[in-house]
Write an enzyme that holds these catalytic residues in place. Structure first.
Site, PDB file in Angstrom:
ATOM      1  N   LYS A  11      18.447 -20.510   5.175  1.00 30.02           N
ATOM      2  CA  LYS A  11      17.389 -20.821   4.213  1.00 30.02           C
ATOM      3  C   LYS A  11      17.835 -21.832   3.147  1.00 30.02           C
ATOM      4  O   LYS A  11      19.040 -22.081   2.978  1.00 30.02           O
ATOM      5  CB  LYS A  11      16.913 -19.527   3.558  1.00 30.02           C
ATOM      6  CG  LYS A  11      16.254 -18.562   4.552  1.00 30.02           C
ATOM      7  CD  LYS A  11      15.767 -17.302   3.853  1.00 30.02           C
ATOM      8  CE  LYS A  11      15.077 -16.364   4.830  1.00 30.02           C
ATOM      9  NZ  LYS A  11      14.568 -15.155   4.161  1.00 30.02           N
ATOM     10  N   TYR A  51       5.357 -17.359   8.967  1.00 31.02           N
ATOM     11  CA  TYR A  51       5.267 -16.127   8.182  1.00 31.02           C
ATOM     12  C   TYR A  51       3.853 -15.547   8.157  1.00 31.02           C
ATOM     13  O   TYR A  51       3.508 -14.780   7.261  1.00 31.02           O
ATOM     14  CB  TYR A  51       5.760 -16.377   6.751  1.00 31.02           C
ATOM     15  CG  TYR A  51       7.257 -16.543   6.673  1.00 31.02           C
ATOM     16  CD1 TYR A  51       8.110 -15.454   6.871  1.00 31.02           C
ATOM     17  CD2 TYR A  51       7.834 -17.779   6.417  1.00 31.02           C
ATOM     18  CE1 TYR A  51       9.484 -15.594   6.813  1.00 31.02           C
ATOM     19  CE2 TYR A  51       9.212 -17.927   6.342  1.00 31.02           C
ATOM     20  CZ  TYR A  51      10.029 -16.828   6.547  1.00 31.02           C
ATOM     21  OH  TYR A  51      11.394 -16.966   6.482  1.00 31.02           O
ATOM     22  N   ASN A 114      17.384 -14.669   0.436  1.00 27.88           N
ATOM     23  CA  ASN A 114      18.498 -13.885   0.970  1.00 27.88           C
ATOM     24  C   ASN A 114      19.358 -14.637   1.982  1.00 27.88           C
ATOM     25  O   ASN A 114      20.052 -14.039   2.779  1.00 27.88           O
ATOM     26  CB  ASN A 114      17.992 -12.567   1.548  1.00 27.88           C
ATOM     27  CG  ASN A 114      16.979 -12.744   2.657  1.00 27.88           C
ATOM     28  OD1 ASN A 114      16.766 -13.848   3.154  1.00 27.88           O
ATOM     29  ND2 ASN A 114      16.347 -11.658   3.055  1.00 27.88           N
ATOM     30  N   HIS A 117      17.382 -15.881   7.875  1.00 27.08           N
ATOM     31  CA  HIS A 117      16.380 -15.117   8.620  1.00 27.08           C
ATOM     32  C   HIS A 117      16.923 -14.925  10.022  1.00 27.08           C
ATOM     33  O   HIS A 117      17.580 -15.806  10.567  1.00 27.08           O
ATOM     34  CB  HIS A 117      15.048 -15.881   8.718  1.00 27.08           C
ATOM     35  CG  HIS A 117      14.143 -15.323   9.789  1.00 27.08           C
ATOM     36  ND1 HIS A 117      13.313 -14.256   9.570  1.00 27.08           N
ATOM     37  CD2 HIS A 117      14.002 -15.658  11.096  1.00 27.08           C
ATOM     38  CE1 HIS A 117      12.674 -13.970  10.694  1.00 27.08           C
ATOM     39  NE2 HIS A 117      13.074 -14.804  11.637  1.00 27.08           N
ATOM     40  N   GLU A 128       9.492 -17.008  17.993  1.00 28.47           N
ATOM     41  CA  GLU A 128      10.046 -17.879  16.962  1.00 28.47           C
ATOM     42  C   GLU A 128      10.751 -19.096  17.565  1.00 28.47           C
ATOM     43  O   GLU A 128      10.601 -20.217  17.065  1.00 28.47           O
ATOM     44  CB  GLU A 128      10.993 -17.077  16.068  1.00 28.47           C
ATOM     45  CG  GLU A 128      10.256 -16.033  15.256  1.00 28.47           C
ATOM     46  CD  GLU A 128      11.136 -15.038  14.533  1.00 28.47           C
ATOM     47  OE1 GLU A 128      10.585 -14.258  13.741  1.00 28.47           O
ATOM     48  OE2 GLU A 128      12.373 -15.020  14.762  1.00 28.47           O
TER      49      GLU A 128
END
Length: 141
Positions: A11, A51, A114, A117, A128
């Site tokens: 990320k 998402y 965080n 993913h 995905e």
């Protein structure tokens, strides 16, 4: 044991920390191989599509904004039980609750930012991967 492929994103916050090499090394040290990878900037529409399951949640807009705020590294990871292994390497979603030595404990800032993913199942991984990679881009390592 089953050889699987799973999807991973490094990320924007981890990219800004220049943690790409460290994170990839953690995957490789734990038996996962990089079958495909590319650095990209997610468009708003791609992030919203990715998402979509969170669309009705109050954090959706903030999540999309964060994920489009800078470059990300998207990867196809491959190895024995890749989905479960990747989730173990990543650690708990909340970096404060993640085990010492996991990616999120080392590089995550909070629940939303965080660091990484990872797919939660082989079905999610297939969806995905198809969203971000053409079949010819993913090789069998």
């Amino acid at each position: 044991m089953a050889i699987e492929q799973t999807f991973s994103i490094i990320k924007p916050n981890a990219m800004k920390k220049n943690a790409i090499g460290d994170i990839i090394s953690m995957f490789e040290a734990n038996g996962l191989k990089i079958a495909a990878a590319k650095v990209t900037i997610l468009s708003k529409s791609k992030a919203e599509e990715f998402y979509a399951e969170h669309k009705e949640r109050p954090f959706f807009g903030e999540l999309v904004s964060f994920m489009t705020s800078g470059p990300v590294t998207i990867m196809c990871l491959q190895g024995e039980n890749a989905v479960a292994k990747n989730r173990e390497i990543m650690g708990a979603t909340d970096p404060k609750k993640a085990a010492v030595g996991t990616v999120r404990a080392k590089f995550g800032d909070n629940v939303g930012e965080n660091a990484v993913h990872g797919s939660d199942s082989t079905a999610s991984a297939a969806r995905e991967l198809a969203l971000f990679f053409e079949k010819h881009e993913i090789c069998n390592v």
